[in-house]
Scaffold this active site. Structure first.
Site, PDB file in Angstrom:
ATOM      1  N   CYS A  86     -41.280 -30.173  22.300  1.00 47.59           N
ATOM      2  CA  CYS A  86     -42.191 -29.048  22.360  1.00 47.59           C
ATOM      3  C   CYS A  86     -41.525 -27.811  21.812  1.00 47.59           C
ATOM      4  O   CYS A  86     -40.352 -27.823  21.461  1.00 47.59           O
ATOM      5  CB  CYS A  86     -42.545 -28.774  23.802  1.00 47.59           C
ATOM      6  SG  CYS A  86     -41.157 -28.034  24.645  1.00 47.59           S
ATOM      7  N   LYS A  99     -41.615 -32.571  14.018  1.00 39.96           N
ATOM      8  CA  LYS A  99     -40.461 -32.551  13.115  1.00 39.96           C
ATOM      9  C   LYS A  99     -39.157 -32.980  13.769  1.00 39.96           C
ATOM     10  O   LYS A  99     -38.442 -33.811  13.254  1.00 39.96           O
ATOM     11  CB  LYS A  99     -40.302 -31.166  12.503  1.00 39.96           C
ATOM     12  CG  LYS A  99     -39.366 -31.180  11.313  1.00 39.96           C
ATOM     13  CD  LYS A  99     -39.545 -29.980  10.439  1.00 39.96           C
ATOM     14  CE  LYS A  99     -38.714 -30.070   9.181  1.00 39.96           C
ATOM     15  NZ  LYS A  99     -39.248 -31.040   8.221  1.00 39.96           N
TER      16      LYS A  99
END
Ligand code: GLU
Length: 591
Positions: A2, A586
């Site tokens: 996150c 990512k």
């Protein structure tokens, strides 16, 4: 995976500031997001499933100067408003957000349920909140309750909480957490990466695992195990060279593909002695492993290929998540060469921590400054190519494999030749990218793939792992089924899938594998497949031809550019969210 962003300062639009910060972090997770602000001795919270780019109405927030925010990448509990972070304590005296997975959450939850605690969400995050509440029964101070609860959590976790009295507490034992300080304006930021506040701060502290920070009127750091205060010296903030705007490009992916030549050139300017020292260490090592996850795992395989074929070293590549299963194999004086974009990849970190205890030397090539993997490494190399915003790696992958090539050349005693070849490669890549006819041809080819279900990639030798990267890009960008196969294996099984009009992208370079590849091309065409060849010369056996440059030993890296562009144009025709493909983030900082 996150994003966490927090603010404490003298501006009275804290909720706006943290939302802006989150937008710069949404490559890390974009399932849901939430903001909580402390004002007038109360907390004001808003959270929602969906992308951060969907505008959230912040008008219900008072004009406070302290807030935290979170963007979620769900691991435990479905994506909905209730499971979004932050999560309130029962009396709404604090709210907490988490990055990671509490591996023992089921057990803790069972114990808390037995004690009468109620849960409103399905998340492991709420278990941390209730555990802190339980600890508060015996601990006087919240920071002690947080520390005690945090110590019970298994797995890699980073948490942040805000109290109604305007205090922020954060603890790291997993994914990154950085504290940014603006000494001129007296503002403090906490974030998952430095980039998100790079131009807002003067100094920065990259927190280590097992550290806790408390932010109120003061900024204090503590060791989580002992509870002792730590003397932490902030470093001056260094600005990144890369821009974080798309500029003239439609997508960050396209912009970053165009930065490929620049990242290769950057490598040629790095300190030669670091390469020479590393080359010597590789030669002396007992075993050499290369390791990475996802795209970086493919790059690690290509780095091992270069070490074997050019460096004449018996290098073995391992997938990050699997390497842990052979941890017993790692010995003192082995080297693990780690390839990671973020430098925080959870499954790789787990292996490195265990391997380091066994006396293994760690080396790394990372894109993010100040990362955990870099800090663990004896031999540290950075790509110095600026931030990569698109979730899919392009320029980072170019840099990873080109770096591996230069390392292998160094091992072979040919560092200067390696630098010369990378400079030539960079020029060829630039030339290729600057010609609009290349782009229009690739777009035409991409269009023919729009209605295909599967796309095959055929390659051998230097191009094999590059074709796997082409496959990764096709899968990530187009959501189509990609299949990269070593040409030698074709007749063993994949040949059954070759039929009329199946698209096969073949990588044909002027190297020892050329005749084998040409034979394989014959075989797939005989079954009706249509061959799209990427090659320096045309051939009548190619159904479609993409001209590339022969850059000798670096030809495979050159071939990445047309492969990346095809995926980008294909995804564009399909109308996909190119910079943020569905379901992936990512930096994978959870296992
Ligand atoms: N495990 C938590 C959840 O699923 C946090 C995931 C994250 O890192 O965003 O909500």
């Amino acid at each position: 995976m996150c994003g966490i962003f927090a603010y404490l300062g003298n501006k009275n639009n804290a909720s706006q500031i943290v939302v802006e910060g989150l937008k710069r972090l949404d490559y890390r997770g974009y399932d849901s997001w939430g903001v909580v602000e402390a004002s007038y001795g109360k907390l004001f919270l808003k959270k929602k499933a969906g992308k951060i780019s969907e505008v959230m109405d912040l008008s219900s927030f008072p004009k406070g100067n302290i807030a935290i925010a979170h963007t979620r990448w769900a691991t435990t509990g479905e994506v909905n408003d209730i499971n979004a972070h932050p999560h309130y304590s029962s009396d709404e005296s604090f709210a907490l957000a988490q990055n990671g997975i509490v591996e023992n959450y089921e057990l803790i939850k069972k114990q808390l349920l037995a004690k009468g605690y109620k849960f409103v969400s399905q998340t492991d995050t709420e278990v941390i909140v209730r555990l802190i509440e339980e600890k508060l029964k015996s601990k006087k101070k919240l920071q002690e309750a947080v520390r005690s609860a945090f110590k019970e959590l298994e797995g890699r976790n980073t948490i942040i909480l805000i109290t109604k009295n305007g205090e922020i507490i954060a603890a790291r034992n997993g994914s990154p957490l950085v504290v940014g300080i603006n000494k001129k304006t007296d503002e403090i930021f906490i974030s998952s990466d430095t980039l998100s506040f790079a131009n807002l701060v003067t100094d920065v502290v990259v927190m280590d695992n097992n550290q806790m920070v408390i932010l109120n009127k003061n900024l204090d750091f503590f060791d989580i195990t002992s509870g002792k205060r730590l003397e932490v010296k902030p470093e001056k903030m260094k600005l990144h060279s890369g821009k974080t705007t798309k500029g003239k490009y439609k997508y960050f992916m396209l912009k970053e593909i165009h930065e490929g030549p620049f990242v290769i050139e950057q490598l040629t300017k790095q300190n030669k002695n670091n390469y020479i020292r590393f080359g010597k260490a590789i030669k002396k090592a007992k075993h050499v492993y290369t390791i990475g996850s996802g795209g970086a795992g493919v790059a690690a395989a290509q780095v091992a290929f270069y070490l074997r074929s050019i460096g004449k070293i018996q290098a073995v590549s391992l997938i990050g998540a699997d390497a842990i299963d052979y941890i017993d194999l790692f010995e003192k004086d082995d080297i693990i060469i780690t390839i990671s974009q973020s430098g925080e990849t959870a499954d790789v970190l787990e292996v490195l921590e265990k391997a380091q205890k066994r006396g293994v030397i760690i080396a790394s090539f990372v894109n993010m400054p100040g990362s955990m993997i870099t800090r663990m490494s004896t031999f540290k190399f950075m790509s110095e190519s600026g931030p990569e915003i698109c979730v899919m790696s392009t320029k980072t992958f170019d840099a990873q494999v080109a770096w591996g090539y230069l390392v292998a050349k160094t091992v072979a005693g040919e560092y200067s030749d390696g630098v010369k070849n990378l400079k030539k490669l960079s020029i060829s890549m630039k030339k290729y990218l600057s010609q609009s006819k290349n782009h229009s041809e690739l777009k035409k080819i991409a269009k023919t793939l729009v209605n295909k279900e599967s796309i095959f990639l055929l390659a051998k030798y230097q191009n094999f792992h590059i074709s796997r990267e082409g496959m990764v890009k096709i899968i990530e960008a187009s959501y189509k089924h990609g299949h990269a196969l070593p040409s030698g294996d074709l007749k063993h099984y994949v040949i059954t899938l070759m039929e009329e009009d199946v698209p096969v992208i073949a990588l044909v370079s002027n190297d020892v594998a050329k005749s084998d590849i040409m034979n394989a091309i014959d075989e797939v065409r005989l079954r009706g497949a249509k061959v799209i060849a990427i090659s320096p010369e045309p051939n009548k056996k190619f159904d479609k031809y993409i001209k590339t440059y022969d850059t000798g030993e670096t030809s495979a890296i050159m071939n990445l550019i047309p492969l990346q562009l095809i995926s980008c144009y294909l995804a564009d025709f399909l109308g996909n969210n190119i910079d943020k493909p569905r379901n992936i983030a990512k930096s994978v900082t959870v296992k």
